[in-house]
Design an enzyme around this catalytic site. Structure first.
Site, PDB file in Angstrom:
ATOM      1  N   GLU A  88      71.322  37.579  26.495  1.00 28.17           N
ATOM      2  CA  GLU A  88      71.287  37.618  25.067  1.00 28.17           C
ATOM      3  C   GLU A  88      70.902  36.498  24.254  1.00 28.17           C
ATOM      4  O   GLU A  88      70.086  36.615  23.289  1.00 28.17           O
ATOM      5  CB  GLU A  88      72.939  37.700  25.007  1.00 28.17           C
ATOM      6  CG  GLU A  88      73.364  38.921  25.610  1.00 28.17           C
ATOM      7  CD  GLU A  88      74.854  39.474  24.789  1.00 28.17           C
ATOM      8  OE1 GLU A  88      74.685  40.396  23.877  1.00 28.17           O
ATOM      9  OE2 GLU A  88      75.704  39.165  25.230  1.00 28.17           O
ATOM     10  N   GLU A  92      77.311  43.361  31.329  1.00 32.53           N
ATOM     11  CA  GLU A  92      78.460  43.510  30.971  1.00 32.53           C
ATOM     12  C   GLU A  92      79.272  44.629  31.240  1.00 32.53           C
ATOM     13  O   GLU A  92      80.322  44.726  31.580  1.00 32.53           O
ATOM     14  CB  GLU A  92      78.422  43.268  29.416  1.00 32.53           C
ATOM     15  CG  GLU A  92      78.222  41.690  29.016  1.00 32.53           C
ATOM     16  CD  GLU A  92      76.847  41.453  29.034  1.00 32.53           C
ATOM     17  OE1 GLU A  92      76.607  40.204  28.928  1.00 32.53           O
ATOM     18  OE2 GLU A  92      75.771  41.926  29.602  1.00 32.53           O
TER      19      GLU A  92
END
Length: 269
Positions: free
Chosen positions: A123, A143
């Site tokens: 990210e 995730e």
């Protein structure tokens, strides 16, 4: 203005006109901690405010880039660096700025990746401008495998940076990607031998540092400002950013240096 001291999990140093930010929590594969986030936040601000800094290199210590958020802390085991808690209270957005979700540095940011660059690491990567990785590096957004959501910006940014089919596969499978595969889908720009990503990133930074800083910053700003505009509106915006550069002393110096066959001396004016 010299380099800041960083924090116990974030090292700051200068290499000429490049600010090098090193995630330094190798025992946890540089998983995100409060001291690390505070150090990153302050590093980005230092780069923005210090005009002698022309580029930033982001890397990790101990052979890894970043393994994402500290899941032990998320599970309630406590976050290291409680002495920085007042910084989060003063700016509840600090962690998003640190991760480049809510902040775009005006100087070019080059990521030098070795080892793990997963979850929050991938990210943060999406907030950088140029990306170099060692051939054994691993990428991915894990995730969903943990029942979590990649809330660092990936459901928005990834599809704008790589083809949507690849973005969705990465987001929905939570599987790891090799450096070669990450390069093939456009997530990173170059794959280099293991252990040389930082050297390559610094070499790219040197090339950027040799250019006119006002021009470099205006070009970066224009690329991001026009990304979601129509071509017509984007071209108008480009002129607004670009024309003033031609009137700068640096632009005149660039032309003079070319004519005189010498290295230009840019003064940001």
């Amino acid at each position: 203005m010299g380099p800041s001291g960083g924090t116990e999990h974030l090292d700051v140093r200068r290499e000429g006109a490049t600010l090098v930010l090193t995630l330094n929590r190798p025992e946890a594969k540089n998983a995100l901690s409060l001291p690390l986030l505070v150090g990153l936040h302050d590093g980005w601000l230092e780069a923005d405010e210090d005009d002698t800094i022309r580029s930033v290199v982001l890397t990790g210590a101990g052979g890894d880039f970043c393994a994402g958020m500290d899941l032990k802390a998320l599970a309630g085991k406590g976050m290291e660096g409680e002495q920085y808690r007042d910084r989060l209270k003063a700016d509840p957005d600090l962690h998003w700025k640190a991760m480049l979700r809510h902040h775009r540095p005006r100087k070019p940011v080059i990521a030098a990746v070795e080892g793990y660059c997963v979850a929050g690491g991938t990210e943060i990567l999406q907030g950088t401008d140029i990306r170099v990785a060692g051939e054994s590096a691993t990428f991915g957004l894990f995730e969903v495998k943990r029942g979590l959501f990649p809330i660092g910006g990936s459901t928005v940014r990834l599809q704008r940076q790589i083809p949507r089919t690849h973005a969705l596969e990465m987001l929905l499978t939570g599987r790891p990607y090799t450096a070669a595969e990450a390069a093939s889908i456009g997530l990173i720009g170059q794959v280099v031998p293991d252990g040389t990503a930082l050297d390559k990133a610094l070499a790219i930074a040197e090339q950027i540092n040799a250019c006119g800083p006002l021009a470099v910053e205006a070009v970066k700003a224009s690329v991001y400002e026009t990304a979601d505009l129509s071509e017509e509106d984007g071209l108008k915006s480009e002129l607004e950013r670009g024309w003033p550069i031609f009137a700068t002393d640096d632009a005149k110096e660039g032309a003079r240096a070319f004519a005189e066959k010498r290295v230009p001396v840019y003064r940001r004016v």
